[in-house]
Structures are given as C-alpha cells and as structure tokens.
Design a protein around this motif. Sequence first.
Motif, short mmCIF file in Angstrom:
data_model
loop_
_atom_site.label_atom_id
_atom_site.label_comp_id
_atom_site.label_asym_id
_atom_site.label_seq_id
_atom_site.Cartn_x
_atom_site.Cartn_y
_atom_site.Cartn_z
N SER A 45 4.45 29.30 -68.41
CA SER A 45 3.23 30.00 -68.75
C SER A 45 3.60 31.21 -69.61
O SER A 45 3.59 31.13 -70.83
N CYS A 46 4.02 32.30 -69.00
CA CYS A 46 4.24 33.55 -69.74
C CYS A 46 5.37 33.47 -70.77
O CYS A 46 5.39 34.27 -71.71
N THR A 47 6.30 32.55 -70.62
CA THR A 47 7.39 32.43 -71.58
C THR A 47 7.04 31.54 -72.77
O THR A 47 7.78 31.51 -73.75
N GLY A 48 5.95 30.83 -72.71
CA GLY A 48 5.46 30.09 -73.86
C GLY A 48 6.44 29.08 -74.45
O GLY A 48 6.41 28.84 -75.65
N GLY A 49 7.30 28.51 -73.64
CA GLY A 49 8.22 27.49 -74.12
C GLY A 49 9.63 27.99 -74.42
O GLY A 49 10.48 27.23 -74.87
N LEU A 50 9.89 29.26 -74.16
CA LEU A 50 11.21 29.82 -74.47
C LEU A 50 12.33 29.23 -73.63
O LEU A 50 13.47 29.12 -74.10
N ILE A 51 12.04 28.84 -72.39
CA ILE A 51 13.10 28.24 -71.56
C ILE A 51 13.48 26.89 -72.15
O ILE A 51 14.67 26.58 -72.32
N ALA A 52 12.50 26.09 -72.50
CA ALA A 52 12.76 24.81 -73.15
C ALA A 52 13.49 25.02 -74.47
O ALA A 52 14.42 24.28 -74.81
N ALA A 53 13.10 26.04 -75.21
CA ALA A 53 13.75 26.33 -76.49
C ALA A 53 15.21 26.72 -76.28
O ALA A 53 16.08 26.30 -77.05
N ARG A 163 9.71 38.46 -71.36
CA ARG A 163 9.83 37.02 -71.58
C ARG A 163 11.30 36.59 -71.65
O ARG A 163 11.68 35.57 -71.07
N LEU A 164 12.12 37.35 -72.36
CA LEU A 164 13.53 36.98 -72.47
C LEU A 164 14.27 37.17 -71.15
O LEU A 164 15.14 36.36 -70.79
N ALA A 165 13.93 38.22 -70.40
CA ALA A 165 14.55 38.40 -69.08
C ALA A 165 14.18 37.24 -68.16
O ALA A 165 15.00 36.78 -67.35
N THR A 166 12.96 36.74 -68.30
CA THR A 166 12.52 35.60 -67.50
C THR A 166 13.33 34.34 -67.85
O THR A 166 13.69 33.56 -66.96
N VAL A 167 13.63 34.16 -69.12
CA VAL A 167 14.45 33.02 -69.53
C VAL A 167 15.81 33.08 -68.84
O VAL A 167 16.30 32.08 -68.29
N VAL A 168 16.43 34.26 -68.83
CA VAL A 168 17.74 34.42 -68.20
C VAL A 168 17.66 34.09 -66.71
O VAL A 168 18.48 33.34 -66.18
N THR A 169 16.65 34.62 -66.04
CA THR A 169 16.49 34.34 -64.60
C THR A 169 16.23 32.86 -64.36
O THR A 169 16.78 32.27 -63.42
N ALA A 170 15.41 32.24 -65.20
CA ALA A 170 15.12 30.82 -65.04
C ALA A 170 16.37 29.97 -65.19
O ALA A 170 16.60 29.03 -64.42
N LEU A 171 17.21 30.30 -66.16
CA LEU A 171 18.46 29.56 -66.34
C LEU A 171 19.37 29.75 -65.13
O LEU A 171 20.02 28.79 -64.68
N GLU A 172 19.42 30.96 -64.60
CA GLU A 172 20.21 31.22 -63.38
C GLU A 172 19.70 30.38 -62.21
O GLU A 172 20.49 29.81 -61.45
N MET A 173 18.37 30.33 -62.07
CA MET A 173 17.79 29.55 -60.96
C MET A 173 18.03 28.05 -61.14
O MET A 173 18.29 27.34 -60.15
N LEU A 174 17.96 27.55 -62.35
CA LEU A 174 18.26 26.15 -62.60
C LEU A 174 19.71 25.85 -62.26
O LEU A 174 20.03 24.82 -61.67
N HIS A 175 20.59 26.76 -62.62
CA HIS A 175 22.00 26.59 -62.31
C HIS A 175 22.20 26.53 -60.79
O HIS A 175 22.92 25.66 -60.29
N ALA A 176 21.54 27.42 -60.06
CA ALA A 176 21.65 27.42 -58.60
C ALA A 176 21.09 26.12 -58.00
O ALA A 176 21.67 25.56 -57.07
N ALA A 177 19.98 25.64 -58.56
CA ALA A 177 19.41 24.38 -58.08
C ALA A 177 20.35 23.22 -58.33
O ALA A 177 20.52 22.33 -57.49
N LEU A 178 20.98 23.24 -59.48
CA LEU A 178 21.94 22.19 -59.82
C LEU A 178 23.13 22.22 -58.87
O LEU A 178 23.59 21.19 -58.38
N GLU A 179 23.63 23.41 -58.58
CA GLU A 179 24.77 23.57 -57.67
C GLU A 179 24.41 23.16 -56.24
O GLU A 179 25.27 22.69 -55.49
N ALA A 180 23.15 23.33 -55.86
CA ALA A 180 22.71 22.99 -54.49
C ALA A 180 22.76 21.48 -54.26
O ALA A 180 22.84 21.04 -53.12
N GLY A 181 22.68 20.72 -55.34
CA GLY A 181 22.58 19.28 -55.18
C GLY A 181 23.89 18.61 -55.32
O GLY A 181 24.16 17.51 -55.01
#
Length: 181
Positions: A45-53, A163-181
């Motif tokens: 929502s608030c990042t407008g596609g920046l995480i995907a980018a 928005r950019l800080a959110t991208v960094v946090t989102a990537l960190e959370m994805l990394h943690a989710a990946l490591e959990a599995g």
Amino acid sequence: MVIPIDCPMISSEEATVFDAKVIGAARDLVQRAQGAGIMIATAESCTGGLIAAALTEVAGSSAVFDRGFLTYSNEAKAELLGVDPSLITSQGAVSGEVAIAMAHGARTRSNAQISVAVTGVAGPGGGSAAKPVGLVHLATSHHVHGETERAMRYGDIGRSAVRLATVVTALEMLHAALEAG
C-alpha cells in the motif's frame, strides 16, 4: 519508433532507484530464496510497489519473485487480496490486522510460499494521534509458519524516507521468514 532518452547525468550502470544497502539486501534474499526453491509475493500500500521494484532490480529475480499486489485503496485490498472490508472498517487500513490479512491474501492468491505486506501513513498528511505519520504495519505470511506482524514508527521523516525505510524492514522480514522455513 524508438525515441532515445538522453540523460547525461546517469549512466546505465549507475541508474538505480535504491542505494547499495537495499540492493545488497534484495540480492541476498533472491539468492537465498533461489537456493531454497521459495517463491515470494508482495502486497503493498504505502510503498506503492517499491518492495517489488527492489526485488526485481536483482538479475535473476524472476526465479523467485512471483508477483506483487499494489493495493493502495481499501477496495483493492478487498478485491485483490480478500481482506474483509469489515476488518478495514473496524481496525482501519493502517493496522496490524489488515497487514496480516494482506500478507495472507498475497501468499494464498499467488504461487508464493512467503509474502510480505505493508500498510501505513507515509505523510506528509493523513496522520492522527493514534496513527501518526511514519507508522507502518508490516506482516509476512509463511506457508508453514503462518503470519508475523511488526509495527514500525519511523516518525515524520518525510514521505520518501518512510517508504524507503519500509522497504528495508520488509526485506529484513522476508529474510527472517525465509530463514524460519
């Protein structure tokens, strides 16, 4: 007909929206996901596609990035991700509950095993005492471990910075989710 765009200030090797930290985090995530055979989806929502980018800035990301849902409006959250409109009404679009529902919807409506979702108040306006500018709720959804949620209060640091800080946090959370599995 192709019309060349002349931009003498930026060479093609330098042209990127993100700094080295974001690109490094995205590259690491893509490599680890590829090694694990994991697909990723985003709901933004608030990042407008920046995480995907950020993810698709990495060569070879098509092996692990399934799709991104850009759900800026409440209607898009409901229609594309299956977020219950009554949840948005009761909790507000900027809430942990909605972020979790978005992440779950992105994962289950894609070919991904993990997803991340973000919803927040980037500013400069739109904030309130309860939900100030800079508040962002992020959530991940993992096909085995379920959902996790985090609220970040970046503060009124400017729309782009939130928005950019959110991208960094989102990537960190994805990394943690990946490591959990």
